[in-house]
Each structure stands twice: as C-alpha cells, then as structure tokens.
Write a protein that holds these residues in place. Structure first.
Motif, PDB file in Angstrom:
ATOM      1  N   HIS A 272       0.798  -1.177   0.145  1.00 30.16           N
ATOM      2  CA  HIS A 272       0.055  -0.011   0.140  1.00 30.16           C
ATOM      3  C   HIS A 272       0.858   1.343   0.051  1.00 30.16           C
ATOM      4  N   MET A 274       3.984   1.830   1.654  1.00 27.87           N
ATOM      5  CA  MET A 274       4.871   2.557   2.820  1.00 27.87           C
ATOM      6  C   MET A 274       6.109   1.848   2.536  1.00 27.87           C
ATOM      7  N   ARG A 278       9.555   1.694   7.370  1.00 30.14           N
ATOM      8  CA  ARG A 278       8.396   1.988   8.266  1.00 30.14           C
ATOM      9  C   ARG A 278       7.597   0.933   8.452  1.00 30.14           C
ATOM     10  N   SER A 328      -8.245   1.883   5.382  1.00 30.38           N
ATOM     11  CA  SER A 328      -7.310   2.825   5.258  1.00 30.38           C
ATOM     12  C   SER A 328      -6.015   2.240   6.031  1.00 30.38           C
ATOM     13  N   VAL A 330      -2.474   2.691   5.603  1.00 29.73           N
ATOM     14  CA  VAL A 330      -1.663   3.617   5.811  1.00 29.73           C
ATOM     15  C   VAL A 330      -1.632   4.857   6.477  1.00 29.73           C
ATOM     16  N   SER A 331      -2.707   5.453   6.670  1.00 32.73           N
ATOM     17  CA  SER A 331      -2.959   6.713   7.246  1.00 32.73           C
ATOM     18  C   SER A 331      -2.829   6.847   8.726  1.00 32.73           C
ATOM     19  N   PRO A 332      -3.966   6.607   9.365  1.00 30.62           N
ATOM     20  CA  PRO A 332      -3.991   6.349  10.718  1.00 30.62           C
ATOM     21  C   PRO A 332      -3.363   5.038  11.241  1.00 30.62           C
ATOM     22  N   VAL A 333      -2.181   4.646  10.847  1.00 28.70           N
ATOM     23  CA  VAL A 333      -1.747   2.991  11.101  1.00 28.70           C
ATOM     24  C   VAL A 333      -1.356   2.959  12.233  1.00 28.70           C
ATOM     25  N   TYR A 334      -1.045   4.030  13.137  1.00 20.27           N
ATOM     26  CA  TYR A 334      -0.616   3.878  14.642  1.00 20.27           C
ATOM     27  C   TYR A 334      -1.756   3.486  15.373  1.00 20.27           C
ATOM     28  N   TRP A 336      -4.343   1.611  14.181  1.00 19.85           N
ATOM     29  CA  TRP A 336      -4.702   0.276  13.748  1.00 19.85           C
ATOM     30  C   TRP A 336      -3.624  -0.859  14.574  1.00 19.85           C
TER      31      TRP A 336
END
Length: 428
Positions: A272, A274, A278, A328, A330-334, A336
């Motif tokens: 996706h 990243m 990371r 989603s 990648v965006s709010p990955v922390y 998840w």
C-alpha cells in the motif's frame, strides 16, 4: 481446603479464583527462581523473531526459492506443535525442571548450528531450536502451577511479557546490530545463543535444590504429590473433554492470527505504498501495546466479570485493527497497530492463563498444556501459509484480512467455553 475435583464430586469453584490469593513472604529463593524463570521465557521467541528481519538476506545468500524461505519461517511453528507431544514422556523421564534446563541447552546449540554455513545446517538448527522451544512452551505453565501457585497471576503476566519482550527485542535490534557491527546475518543470529546460554546458567541453581535431586528422577516427588491430589485421567479422556478443546482451539486460533500478522503485515503495508523500513517498524511498534496487554491479562481474566468479556474485548480490539487495515491501511496506521497489539497481547495472555486456571494441579496443567500447545500451534502454522496462498490467489489483501476477521469469530466462540470457571475433566 482441597480445591481439586474428583470423580463423583460436584464441581466447586476453587477459592483462588473467587478472589486474588494472598501470596506468602517473598524470599531470596523465590526471587531467584522468578528471575531464572523469566530469563528462560524471554528466550522462547527470540530464535523465531530474530530470523524474520534478515530473511531476505538468508534467501539470497543461500539461494532459497520463495517456497524455501516460507518453509524456513514456518518450520519453528510446526515444531511448536509437533514436538510438544514429546514433552510429557520427557517430563516423566527427567522431571520438568531438569527438562527445561536441557531444552535451554538444546536451544543454544540449535541457534549456533543455524548460523553455520550450508542449507542443511540452516534448516537443521532451526528444527533443533524449534523443538527445544516446543518443550519449553509446554513446561512453563506446569512450572507456574507448581512452583508459583500463590503468585500464578504475577508469573503468568511475567511469562507473557517475557514472550512478547523477547520477540520485540530480537525483531527490533537484528538489523541495527548488523549495520553497527558490519557483521553478516550468520554472526548476528549466532549472538542470540548468548542469552539462551545465560538462561540455562541462571536455571542451574534450581536443579541443585534438595527436592530436585531425588534419586527417582523419573518420578519427582513434586509430580507424585500432584498425582495424589487429583486422580490421573483415563487415557484419551482429556481429548473428549469440551473445556480442554475450548482452551486448545482458543490457543490455536489466536496464535494463527498472531503468526499470520507476524509474517505478512510488513508486506501488506509495503503493497500500500509504505517504505520497507517504516513497515518493519510498524510491526515492532505493535509489540509494545501487546506487551502491556499480555502482562495485564491475568488480572483482567481474574477481575473482569462476566469472564467472557475479556476474550470478547481482545477480539474486538483485533477486529478494529483488521478493519482499519481494510479501510485505510497507511494513514492512521498507529491507531490500527495499537488496537491490534492490544488485542493480540491480551489474547495470548488469556490463552496461557486458561491452561493454568482450567487445571486442578500441575500434573493436569502439563497434560492440558501439551494438548493446547501441540494442537494449537499446528493450527497456527496454517496462518502464514494460508494467508500467503489467499494473497496469491486473490491478487490483493482484502480476502486474506476478511478471513482473519472470520477467524476472530471462531476464536471468540472457543473463548466462551475456555473462559468458563471450571476445571477440565470435572463432572458436568
């Protein structure tokens, strides 16, 4: 009061499950044993987690195919299941404390062998290390039940924390250590023989205690005492017990999800967009909330009522993480990764706790631990393999993640029986 359930006696909730037991005084011997136990537990995931960050280098240097690299990462999980069934026979022969020491020595040898040149040494060392860890996995709940009965909650928390911490430590420092020293992957992987040897040396004083040096090593006094407290089950009885199967399925299904994520999460995030660095960090980051949740699991299990709320909460947290990766990634990955780490950490802590809590004594804990971890890890090895096949067949990650959500439903159903406050083999 005798809390054990015997044939013909109504099932009674053991007093220690009504409220936290009051531990006795803590002496130097208890502290020493707890430290040695925690060091041993710390090494039960290091050999597995240290390989993943350098797997691409191993694949290149040893000219492995993609299938060969996948098989190498799956071998330890298969060993966890297959070799767990040898633990009861070895325990009867050597006793649990001596056998744990032998397992730590075998683990040290397996790590060293894995780092020797050649594909045969690579797979052979991985096999030896996986077999040693499998025996250790079975023994640890049994030792908690016998040696730390008054502090089972604390020791279960330390055990779960050590498992998670060992995996996080190995996964997080292998690549930086490789860069800092200029060593190759063989030398860096061989370094992990040092903590396993240190754990074996720390455990050695436990073997010198008078009760461990019984002339009858095949049947230690501690095991004889446990067997007089509760009658030994008839052959095959445990395999017909619904509670035992509930604990086993819960252990297996939560492990399936954990090892699937461990194997494929970085690839999912990379697909996706990243970066590789990371994506690897996000996997490491999820272990930190997981460590906190696994340490707290025994207290959650003991205090949250009804008992089914604890595994339900673990499943809900994991579902939040999986749903976020679908919507989603990648965006709010922390967010998840925090939810997923908390859910999986709580689940493994509960799974280990059920093995201890559903057994009337240390002998039955060993029997249930063998069944739950033997069958459970054979179920778990389907996670990395199955997710890879689903990804290849579907060409994306939607189907694999939806399947993981379905596994959570089955895991929660198993938790309904595993969380019931009753012993295995108790009358219905």
């Amino acid at each position: 009061m005798n809390s054990h359930v015997t044939a013909g006696t109504p099932a009674i909730r053991p007093p220690e499950f009504r409220q936290p037991s009051l531990p006795g005084p803590v002496g130097a011997r208890t502290v020493r044993a707890a430290v040695a136990f925690s060091l041993a537990a710390l090494n039960l995931r290091i050999a597995v987690a240290s390989l993943s960050p350098v797997l691409s280098e191993v694949e290149h240097d040893e000219h492995l195919s993609s299938f060969g690299a996948g098989a190498l990462s799956t071998v330890p999980v298969v060993c966890f299941g297959a070799f767990a069934f040898l633990a009861p026979r070895l325990t009867r022969r050597f006793g649990p404390h001596h056998l744990l020491w032998y397992a730590l020595l075998a683990l040290t040898g397996g790590i060293v062998l894995r780092s020797a040149p050649g594909v045969a040494a690579l797979f052979g060392g991985t096999l030896v290390a996986g077999a040693a860890i499998a025996v250790g996995n079975v023994l640890m709940p049994q030792i908690i039940k016998h040696d730390f009965a008054g502090r089972a909650g604390l020791m279960l928390g330390l055990y779960s924390l050590a498992l998670s911490g060992g995996a996080a430590l190995a996964a997080g420092v292998v690549v930086p250590l490789e860069s800092a020293t200029g060593w190759g992957w063989r030398q860096v992987l061989a370094l992990w023989a040092v903590p396993s040897l240190a754990a074996a040396l720390a455990w050695l004083p436990e073997l010198l205690l008078p009760e461990r040096r019984s002339p009858d090593r095949r049947e230690p006094a501690a095991v004889r005492q446990d067997r007089t407290a509760a009658p030994a089950p008839a052959p095959g009885a445990l395999w017909r017990d619904r509670t035992a199967w509930a604990v086993t399925l819960y252990m297996g299904l939560q492990s399936l999800g954990y090892y699937a994520v461990l194997s494929w999460l970085p690839t999912l995030l990379q697909d996706h967009g990243m970066s590789d660095g990371r994506a690897g960090w996000m996997l490491s980051f999820s272990s930190f909330p997981g460590m906190a949740a696994s340490f707290a699991a025994p207290w959650v299990q003991q205090r949250l009522r009804p008992a089914f709320l604890a595994p339900l909460s673990a499943a809900a947290l994991c579902a939040t993480g999986f749903a976020g990766l679908l919507a989603s990634p990648v965006s709010p990955v922390y967010l998840w990764m925090t939810a997923l780490g908390l859910g999986q950490g709580l689940a493994i802590g509960l799974a280990l706790g059920y093995i201890v809590a559903r057994s009337p004594d240390a002998h039955h804990t060993g029997r249930l631990s063998t069944m739950a971890q033997g069958v459970g890890y054979l179920i778990a090895c389907l996670g990395p393999l199955g997710l890879g096949l689903l990804h290849s067949a579907s060409g994306g990650w939607t189907v694999p993640v939806v399947v993981l959500l379905g596994v959570l439903v089955a895991q929660t159903a198993a938790a309904y029986g595993a969380s019931r406050d009753r012993h295995i083999l108790a009358p219905s």
